[in-house]
Write a protein that holds these residues in place. Structure first.
Motif, mmCIF file in Angstrom:
data_model
loop_
_atom_site.group_PDB
_atom_site.id
_atom_site.type_symbol
_atom_site.label_atom_id
_atom_site.label_comp_id
_atom_site.label_asym_id
_atom_site.label_seq_id
_atom_site.Cartn_x
_atom_site.Cartn_y
_atom_site.Cartn_z
ATOM 1 N N ASP A 1 55.362 -0.732 14.260
ATOM 2 C CA ASP A 1 55.779 0.228 15.276
ATOM 3 C C ASP A 1 57.024 -0.280 16.005
ATOM 4 O O ASP A 1 56.942 -1.126 16.887
ATOM 5 N N ALA A 2 58.158 0.267 15.649
ATOM 6 C CA ALA A 2 59.426 -0.152 16.259
ATOM 7 C C ALA A 2 59.580 0.346 17.685
ATOM 8 O O ALA A 2 60.513 -0.071 18.390
ATOM 9 N N SER A 3 58.666 1.218 18.140
ATOM 10 C CA SER A 3 58.813 1.778 19.481
ATOM 11 C C SER A 3 58.257 0.862 20.575
ATOM 12 O O SER A 3 58.371 1.183 21.761
ATOM 13 N N ALA B 1 55.496 -14.155 32.645
ATOM 14 C CA ALA B 1 55.217 -13.024 31.756
ATOM 15 C C ALA B 1 54.952 -11.743 32.537
ATOM 16 O O ALA B 1 54.431 -11.756 33.649
ATOM 17 N N ALA B 2 55.300 -10.610 31.912
ATOM 18 C CA ALA B 2 54.995 -9.305 32.502
ATOM 19 C C ALA B 2 53.544 -8.930 32.252
ATOM 20 O O ALA B 2 52.938 -8.201 33.045
ATOM 21 N N ALA B 3 52.986 -9.413 31.155
ATOM 22 C CA ALA B 3 51.602 -9.107 30.795
ATOM 23 C C ALA B 3 51.127 -10.156 29.806
ATOM 24 O O ALA B 3 51.926 -10.910 29.233
ATOM 25 N N ARG C 1 46.704 0.745 16.349
ATOM 26 C CA ARG C 1 45.768 0.640 17.471
ATOM 27 C C ARG C 1 46.213 -0.461 18.434
ATOM 28 O O ARG C 1 46.189 -0.286 19.648
ATOM 29 N N MET C 2 46.623 -1.594 17.884
ATOM 30 C CA MET C 2 47.144 -2.669 18.736
ATOM 31 C C MET C 2 48.460 -2.244 19.391
ATOM 32 O O MET C 2 48.692 -2.530 20.571
ATOM 33 N N ALA C 3 49.326 -1.550 18.661
ATOM 34 C CA ALA C 3 50.601 -1.109 19.227
ATOM 35 C C ALA C 3 50.372 -0.206 20.438
ATOM 36 O O ALA C 3 51.053 -0.336 21.467
ATOM 37 N N ARG D 1 51.523 -0.973 24.427
ATOM 38 C CA ARG D 1 52.318 -0.080 25.266
ATOM 39 C C ARG D 1 51.568 0.266 26.550
ATOM 40 O O ARG D 1 52.151 0.303 27.638
ATOM 41 N N ALA D 2 50.257 0.494 26.436
ATOM 42 C CA ALA D 2 49.458 0.833 27.614
ATOM 43 C C ALA D 2 49.364 -0.343 28.586
ATOM 44 O O ALA D 2 49.217 -0.147 29.797
ATOM 45 N N LEU D 3 49.478 -1.538 28.059
ATOM 46 C CA LEU D 3 49.368 -2.740 28.886
ATOM 47 C C LEU D 3 50.425 -2.773 29.978
ATOM 48 O O LEU D 3 50.192 -3.288 31.082
ATOM 49 N N LEU D 4 51.576 -2.223 29.691
ATOM 50 C CA LEU D 4 52.711 -2.320 30.616
ATOM 51 C C LEU D 4 52.565 -1.399 31.825
ATOM 52 O O LEU D 4 53.298 -1.547 32.802
#
Length: 415
Positions: free
Chosen positions: A257-259, A306-308, A367-369, A373-376
């Motif tokens: 996932d490049a996004s 770290a941000a997350a 699923r990990m990608a 993204r949701a982590l941020l």
């Protein structure tokens, strides 16, 4: 209070051998968790009690990579390691496991006899690895040492913990211990609840809260990777000996996932398989949003930057996530222990972290990608109010101070 404690520690030793002494036993057959927790406790104690001397007994092969504050030192006992079939062998010495345990037992006993601690803090294993601590417990009991068993918030699922403690004679060994410190909160988990403990033992249990971590004064690395100059996700598996699946899953997400906008820094840990690390490094080298380092004994600084954080959710990492208030994605292991999974489930219920199951059938890169993204945009742990959550060191310092005062009172009464 500090001056009173310093005077008490000086008066505690009528034999002229200096101030009060604490011995910490950490069996360290695998990973970094026991060592890092014991080191954090030792450093906190000497900060509070300037006259104190602390020795950590450890079987960790990497204990020399860590710095200890003035007043803290360590005795390295020969290491042992667990094999895939559940058996153990000597880590480096060409001897049987029975010979290695006998050697460890002798070093532990001699250290206890020579050092003469006023307080013994035992990490997790009431009898030590294969009972190696028992001779030292018997000797110290005859020499007025006070015993504390310190255990993390979660040990294992009840179906595994109960037979394990029965096999080791751990419940019977609790009669040695004056206090049992649980480094967590009863509201989150009761690690000994499944055991048939007497009321007397239950009265000795204190839930301290989690152990809040501080930042080291100086970094261990002379230069951090360039990726850390901007917001990044830190991926850590602790010691790394069982974190290969998590690393592979995160790398697969970035490859698929490049996004995913925010880059990630992977910290392998000192115990990762060399061949697997080489393969990971090849994949990381081909991706512009990924970088890696082998190990950082002062990883707290990277966690702060770290941000997350993405982690397996061992005890120390969980304490650091809370201490540095970082959005975290926990991917717990479920073998050979359920410890990480239980902790992650309970922490997610409270809203402290998010959890992602790592079962093989659902280890989909996308699923990990999505989880990355949701982590941020995930809330921080501090958005949840949990009374006493990080009070662990305050409670421990007070308990140790009370022990030292009690020892002084006994010594003065005997004069």
């Amino acid at each position: 209070m500090v001056n009173e404690t310093r005077d008490a520690e000086a008066a505690l030793r009528p034999d002229g051998r200096g101030g009060a002494r604490v011995l910490i036993y950490s069996h360290d057959t695998f990973g970094l968790g026991h060592l890092r927790r014991s080191r954090a406790i030792a450093n906190a104690l000497v900060h509070e009690h300037p006259g104190l001397s602390v020795i950590i007994l450890s079987g960790s092969p990497v204990i020399g990579n860590f710095e200890f504050d003035s007043g803290v030192d360590y005795v390295r006992i020969p290491g042992v390691t667990k094999l895939a079939d559940g058996s153990y062998r000597s880590l480096n010495l060409n001897m049987s496991i029975d010979e290695a345990v006998a050697l460890r037992e002798g070093i532990i006993l001699k250290t206890a006899q020579t050092f003469g601690p006023d307080l013994l803090i035992v990490d997790k294993e009431p009898t030590g690895f294969r009972g190696e601590l028992m001779p030292a417990l018997d000797w110290l009991r005859e020499h007025d040492c006070r015993f504390v068993l310190g255990i993390r918030d979660v040990l294992d699922g009840p179906e595994l913990l109960v037979p394990e403690w029965e096999r080791k004679g751990a419940c019977e060994a609790l009669r040695y211990y004056d206090d049992i410190w649980v480094y967590g909160l009863k509201e989150i988990y009761e690690p000994l609840a499944a055991l048939d403990l007497s009321r007397d033992v239950e009265r000795r249990i204190t839930y301290t809260g989690y152990l809040q971590r501080e930042l080291p004064q100086q970094p261990s690395l002379s230069r951090y990777p360039k990726i850390t100059k901007s917001p990044f996700i830190l991926v850590t598996t602790g010691g790394g000996g069982d974190g290969e699946d998590l690393i592979d899953w995160v790398l697969s997400a970035y490859e698929a996932d490049a996004s995913i906008e925010m880059p990630a820094l992977v910290v392998f840990g000192p115990f990762i398989d060399r061949e697997r690390r080489r393969g990971f490094l090849e994949r990381i080298g081909r991706h512009p949003k990924l970088d890696a380092i082998a190990f950082d004994s002062k990883i707290e600084l990277l966690m702060k930057k770290a941000a997350a954080i993405v982690a397996m959710g061992g005890y120390n990492t969980f304490c650091e996530i809370l201490s540095f208030d970082k959005p975290a994605l926990i991917v717990p292991r479920t073998r050979p222990r359920l410890e990480q999974h239980i902790r992650a489930v309970q922490a997610e219920k409270l809203g402290l972290v998010r959890m992602l199951g790592e079962d093989q059938a659902r280890r989909d890169p996308m699923r990990m990608a999505a989880a990355l993204r949701a982590l941020l945009v995930q809330p921080r742990p501090s958005d949840v109010i949990v009374p006493g959550l990080l009070d662990g060191f305050d409670v421990i310092r007070e308990r140790v101070a009370a022990t030292l005062r009690r020892r002084v009172a006994i010594a003065e009464a005997a004069e």
